[in-house]
Design a protein around this motif. Structure first.
Motif, PDB file in Angstrom:
ATOM      1  N   UNK A 263       0.837  -1.211   0.000  1.00 42.13           N
ATOM      2  CA  UNK A 263       0.000   0.000   0.000  1.00 42.13           C
ATOM      3  C   UNK A 263       0.865   1.251   0.000  1.00 42.13           C
ATOM      4  N   UNK A 264       1.913   1.232   0.859  1.00 38.19           N
ATOM      5  CA  UNK A 264       2.816   2.383   0.942  1.00 38.19           C
ATOM      6  C   UNK A 264       3.495   2.637  -0.413  1.00 38.19           C
ATOM      7  N   UNK A 265       3.994   1.548  -1.018  1.00 36.93           N
ATOM      8  CA  UNK A 265       4.685   1.680  -2.311  1.00 36.93           C
ATOM      9  C   UNK A 265       3.730   2.154  -3.407  1.00 36.93           C
ATOM     10  N   UNK A 266       2.488   1.667  -3.322  1.00 37.83           N
ATOM     11  CA  UNK A 266       1.482   2.069  -4.310  1.00 37.83           C
ATOM     12  C   UNK A 266       1.232   3.585  -4.220  1.00 37.83           C
ATOM     13  N   UNK A 267       1.089   4.059  -2.985  1.00 36.83           N
ATOM     14  CA  UNK A 267       0.826   5.502  -2.780  1.00 36.83           C
ATOM     15  C   UNK A 267       2.052   6.319  -3.210  1.00 36.83           C
ATOM     16  N   UNK A 268       3.230   5.843  -2.803  1.00 33.69           N
ATOM     17  CA  UNK A 268       4.474   6.579  -3.119  1.00 33.69           C
ATOM     18  C   UNK A 268       4.694   6.676  -4.629  1.00 33.69           C
ATOM     19  N   UNK A 269       4.507   5.542  -5.325  1.00 34.78           N
ATOM     20  CA  UNK A 269       4.732   5.566  -6.778  1.00 34.78           C
ATOM     21  C   UNK A 269       3.657   6.405  -7.487  1.00 34.78           C
ATOM     22  N   UNK A 270       2.425   6.350  -6.972  1.00 35.16           N
ATOM     23  CA  UNK A 270       1.352   7.173  -7.565  1.00 35.16           C
ATOM     24  C   UNK A 270       1.690   8.649  -7.417  1.00 35.16           C
ATOM     25  N   UNK A 271       2.178   8.998  -6.215  1.00 33.13           N
ATOM     26  CA  UNK A 271       2.548  10.391  -5.937  1.00 33.13           C
ATOM     27  C   UNK A 271       3.651  10.845  -6.900  1.00 33.13           C
ATOM     28  N   UNK A 272       4.686  10.010  -7.029  1.00 32.69           N
ATOM     29  CA  UNK A 272       5.808  10.335  -7.922  1.00 32.69           C
ATOM     30  C   UNK A 272       5.357  10.396  -9.384  1.00 32.69           C
ATOM     31  N   UNK A 273       4.485   9.446  -9.745  1.00 29.66           N
ATOM     32  CA  UNK A 273       3.991   9.355 -11.125  1.00 29.66           C
ATOM     33  C   UNK A 273       3.256  10.642 -11.530  1.00 29.66           C
ATOM     34  N   UNK A 274       2.293  11.032 -10.691  1.00 30.54           N
ATOM     35  CA  UNK A 274       1.522  12.238 -11.029  1.00 30.54           C
ATOM     36  C   UNK A 274       2.393  13.499 -10.902  1.00 30.54           C
ATOM     37  N   UNK A 275       3.311  13.486  -9.953  1.00 29.34           N
ATOM     38  CA  UNK A 275       4.254  14.598  -9.803  1.00 29.34           C
ATOM     39  C   UNK A 275       5.092  14.786 -11.046  1.00 29.34           C
ATOM     40  N   UNK A 276       5.564  13.666 -11.584  1.00 30.54           N
ATOM     41  CA  UNK A 276       6.387  13.719 -12.797  1.00 30.54           C
ATOM     42  C   UNK A 276       5.583  14.210 -13.998  1.00 30.54           C
ATOM     43  N   UNK A 277       4.313  13.796 -14.062  1.00 28.27           N
ATOM     44  CA  UNK A 277       3.451  14.264 -15.171  1.00 28.27           C
ATOM     45  C   UNK A 277       3.305  15.785 -15.112  1.00 28.27           C
ATOM     46  N   UNK A 278       3.037  16.290 -13.913  1.00 32.04           N
ATOM     47  CA  UNK A 278       2.873  17.747 -13.734  1.00 32.04           C
ATOM     48  C   UNK A 278       4.175  18.461 -14.095  1.00 32.04           C
ATOM     49  N   UNK A 279       5.299  17.897 -13.613  1.00 31.82           N
ATOM     50  CA  UNK A 279       6.619  18.490 -13.874  1.00 31.82           C
ATOM     51  C   UNK A 279       6.928  18.519 -15.376  1.00 31.82           C
ATOM     52  N   UNK A 280       6.569  17.432 -16.062  1.00 29.39           N
ATOM     53  CA  UNK A 280       6.816  17.350 -17.510  1.00 29.39           C
ATOM     54  C   UNK A 280       5.984  18.385 -18.253  1.00 29.39           C
ATOM     55  N   UNK A 281       4.732  18.517 -17.854  1.00 31.12           N
ATOM     56  CA  UNK A 281       3.865  19.514 -18.501  1.00 31.12           C
ATOM     57  C   UNK A 281       4.418  20.920 -18.277  1.00 31.12           C
TER      58      UNK A 281
END
Lengths: 67, 227
Positions: free
Chosen positions: B8-26
């Motif tokens: 669960x922790x890894x799922x939340x952490x990777x989701x956070x990083x994933x969406x963060x990276x999308x925002x950063x890329x945009x």
């Protein structure tokens, strides 16, 4: 697979339903269905022993080899 | 800590990083496009930065390439003969040396190298997003009750490919970047500082894990079909 499971034949001879057999052998209905439909990859000796005991038959009555 | 809690922790952490990276890329894409459109960007608004090193010693020193406001490149000279001497801590147990012949190369966005830098950074970001997406899906699908799944095996293989591709891109980037810099600055011997090998090793390790995982998947299927 060249191994044919004749469980349905033996059940018909003993006039026993699948759920009844599953209950007496003490395995789940889905597992027994896997065995009956020939999808099973292996059968435990303990399961075969119980089936033979309940159906009063030999393993050769249930399993058959054909090329 | 229970395994499910770790998932669960890894799922939340990777989701956070994933969406963060999308925002950063945009944000990066928007900022870069605005820089390309802005005519004044050549006057020091925003540059793409690259770490480079000079290996040749007999050639002309890169210090002579002074930015005069018209060219696409700016050099921030970081090495200095005065600073090249070793310094030591008070007890003399630790010595530290400045890295000589190391430069930060800043590229103006409205240049060939600028467009190239943007494309490389964007590609790297997309690769990171791809890797994070795979990790995110793996942690979403993984559970203790049924640990082996065909979809996870496929994702592990994809992860291995992505890591290897990232290193291949680094090599390609190294070659193209050095050629482009050489075209801009003749007699320069700048070499891009890059770390190659981590992606290959990580990719191979993940692939090896995927193969073992496939065996686990086979055993799990066989066990499920044993009555």
């Amino acid at each position: 697979m060249p191994i044919i499971v004749n469980l349905d034949v033996m059940m018909a001879r003993r006039k026993m339903s699948l759920s009844e057999l599953a209950e007496q052998v003490d395995i789940t209905l889905s597992n027994l269905s896997i065995l009956k439909t020939g999808k099973a990859k292996a059968i435990r000796f303990s399961t075969l022993e119980k089936i033979c005991e309940v159906l009063d038959c030999q393993p050769a009555d249930i399993l058959e080899y054909s090329k | 800590m229970k395994p499910q809690a770790i998932f669960s922790f890894l799922r939340i952490a990777t989701s956070f990083l994933y969406f963060g990276m999308i925002v950063l890329t945009i944000l990066l894409a928007v900022k870069s496009v605005l820089s390309f459109l802005d005519d004044r960007s050549g006057k020091g608004s925003s540059y793409f930065s690259h770490e480079v090193m000079v290996f040749a010693t007999n050639q002309e020193k890169p210090k002579s390439y002074v930015f005069d406001g018209s060219g696409p490149l700016v050099f921030k000279v970081e090495d200095d003969k005065k600073n090249s001497k070793a310094k030591a801590s008070t007890d003399g147990l630790i010595k530290f040396f400045p890295i000589v012949n190391r430069y930060r190369l800043e590229v103006e966005p409205n240049s060939t190298l600028g467009y190239y830098s943007f494309a490389v950074i964007l590609l790297n970001f997309l690769l990171i997003i791809g890797i994070l997406a795979q990790f995110r899906q793996i942690f979403r699908e993984a559970n203790v009750v049924e640990p082996f799944k065909q979809s996870i095996f496929k994702r592990l293989k994809m992860l291995a490919i992505l890591f290897v591709v990232s290193d291949v891109l680094k090599i390609v980037h190294y070659i193209i970047f050095n050629k482009l810099v050489f075209q801009q600055l003749h007699n320069s011997s700048f070499d891009l500082i890059t770390q190659i090998g981590n992606g290959f090793i990580t990719g191979l390790v993940i692939y090896a894990i995927a193969i073992i995982y496939q065996r686990g998947l086979f055993i799990q299927e066989e066990n499920a079909l044993t009555v």
